[in-house]
Design an enzyme around this catalytic site. Structure first.
Site, short mmCIF file in Angstrom:
data_model
loop_
_atom_site.label_atom_id
_atom_site.label_comp_id
_atom_site.label_asym_id
_atom_site.label_seq_id
_atom_site.Cartn_x
_atom_site.Cartn_y
_atom_site.Cartn_z
N GLY A 168 0.82 -1.19 0.00
CA GLY A 168 0.00 0.00 0.00
C GLY A 168 0.86 1.26 0.00
O GLY A 168 2.07 1.20 0.22
N CYS A 169 0.22 2.39 -0.24
CA CYS A 169 0.95 3.66 -0.34
C CYS A 169 1.48 4.13 1.01
O CYS A 169 2.69 4.38 1.16
CB CYS A 169 0.08 4.72 -0.99
N TYR A 170 0.61 4.22 2.02
CA TYR A 170 1.10 4.59 3.35
C TYR A 170 2.15 3.59 3.85
O TYR A 170 3.20 4.00 4.36
CB TYR A 170 -0.06 4.63 4.34
N THR A 179 4.28 1.84 2.26
CA THR A 179 5.56 2.03 1.58
C THR A 179 6.35 3.17 2.21
O THR A 179 7.53 3.03 2.56
CB THR A 179 5.34 2.29 0.08
#
Length: 342
Positions: free
Chosen positions: A148-150, A152
């Site tokens: 996921g973005c967060y 990462t």
């Protein structure tokens, strides 16, 4: 050439994946699926792709995805888990940009995502696609769970400190801000311009779906459970994540040197000079995480600033980086993009 299929090409992650794949020297785009938009040229929906992508959306039930070498799922959670097995059985590699295979404990996944997992037997096999940690496992994978973005931004920020064993891992804080594209390309009141513009708010303080993913990743590195407070915020940005991370040192160390050494050979992690303050616009459109480290007033609190483009290093770019590793290509292929400024 690598024959590539994309399931779910109409969202922001899908179009970002198309943008990057369109200039990849070793890729032949074979299918982009969408039930609703079947027959529509991809470039009609996304004029930015005119002259780059010349195929039309196809119905996933009719697309011959089993003839692909790799299939990306740029779909909502719960789609890949019902289709991955058939593709794997046909010898197709699968990279899931959603969360279906990120969390190893099935009951934890089902709790946070509110549905029964359709292919729990594949979870153990799935490789978590954070190259800076799992590069060798990615090389051998059939099924990759794209982070996921967060998660990462947070994991790359905390990683060197945890590996070095120099912080108290029972009290970590991740204070994170994201642009509205992280919510996807769908009509929701909170993402309307009149709601998100000129506004700033926290959300999911009681618990966010990315919390167990981050905890799982940090615990693997630490070798034990970690204590993490994760607070996400919505900002009036289209793209970008800014993670401000806090940890307490339990032994003295040269933090700047630690980060520079850890990421010296990572092409997509940029450790900035001491005293820097990375900006989200410095990574817009690029597959890079920029990190700055601080030790305010020389105390025992370390502050890590980590920024990424949530649609690139936080999603499509990282997925393409994983594909490059999977097929033995230069990790920079298709990703040698200069960030956009202003």
């Amino acid at each position: 050439m690598i024959k590539v299929g994309i399931v779910g090409g109409t969202g922001y992650t899908g179009v970002e994946l198309l943008r990057l794949l369109a200039r990849h020297p070793e890729v032949k785009l074979t299918a982009v699926t969408s039930r609703k938009e079947e027959g529509m040229p991809v470039a009609e929906m996304y004029p930015s792709l005119r002259g780059w992508v010349d195929i039309a959306f196809s119905d996933p039930a009719k697309a011959d995805l089993k003839q692909c070498d790799v299939v990306f799922f740029a779909t909502p959670n719960g789609i890949a888990m019902s289709q991955a097995q058939a593709l794997l059985d046909a010898g197709v590699k699968v990279i899931d940009l959603a969360a279906d295979y990120r969390i190893k404990d099935v009951s934890t996944w089902e709790h946070w995502y509110g549905m029964q997992h359709a292919s729990p037997g594949l979870i153990a096999e799935a490789v978590y696609g954070l190259p800076e940690i799992n590069r060798e496992q990615i090389r051998q994978a059939r099924l990759i769970a794209n982070p996921g973005c967060y998660p990462t931004a947070v994991q790359l920020g905390f990683l060197p400190l945890i590996e070095a064993g120099i912080i108290d891992t029972s009290h970590l804080i991740a204070d994170c801000k994201s642009g509205v594209s992280g919510a996807g390309r769908k009509a929701e009141v909170h993402a309307l311009f009149a709601e998100a513009g000129d506004n700033f708010k926290a959300y999911g303080v009681a618990g966010h779906r990315h919390l167990p993913e981050i905890r799982q990743g940090l615990a693997r590195v630490a070798g034990h459970e970690v204590g993490l407070t994760f607070v996400p915020h919505l900002t009036p940005l289209i793209r970008g994540i800014h993670a401000t991370l806090y940890a307490r040192l339990n032994k003295p160390a040269d933090i700047q040197a630690l980060y520079e050494q850890r990421y010296a050979n990572e092409q997509f992690v940029d450790v900035l000079p001491a005293g820097s303050h990375p900006e989200t616009r410095s990574v817009r459109g690029a597959n890079v995480c920029r990190i700055a480290v601080h030790q305010p007033q020389g105390g025992d609190t370390v502050v890590i600033l980590s920024v990424i483009d949530n649609l690139v290093k936080g999603a499509a770019g990282q997925a393409l980086q994983n594909m490059n590793i999977l097929f033995g290509l230069d990790e920079r292929a298709g990703l040698d993009v200069v960030p956009l400024l202003p």
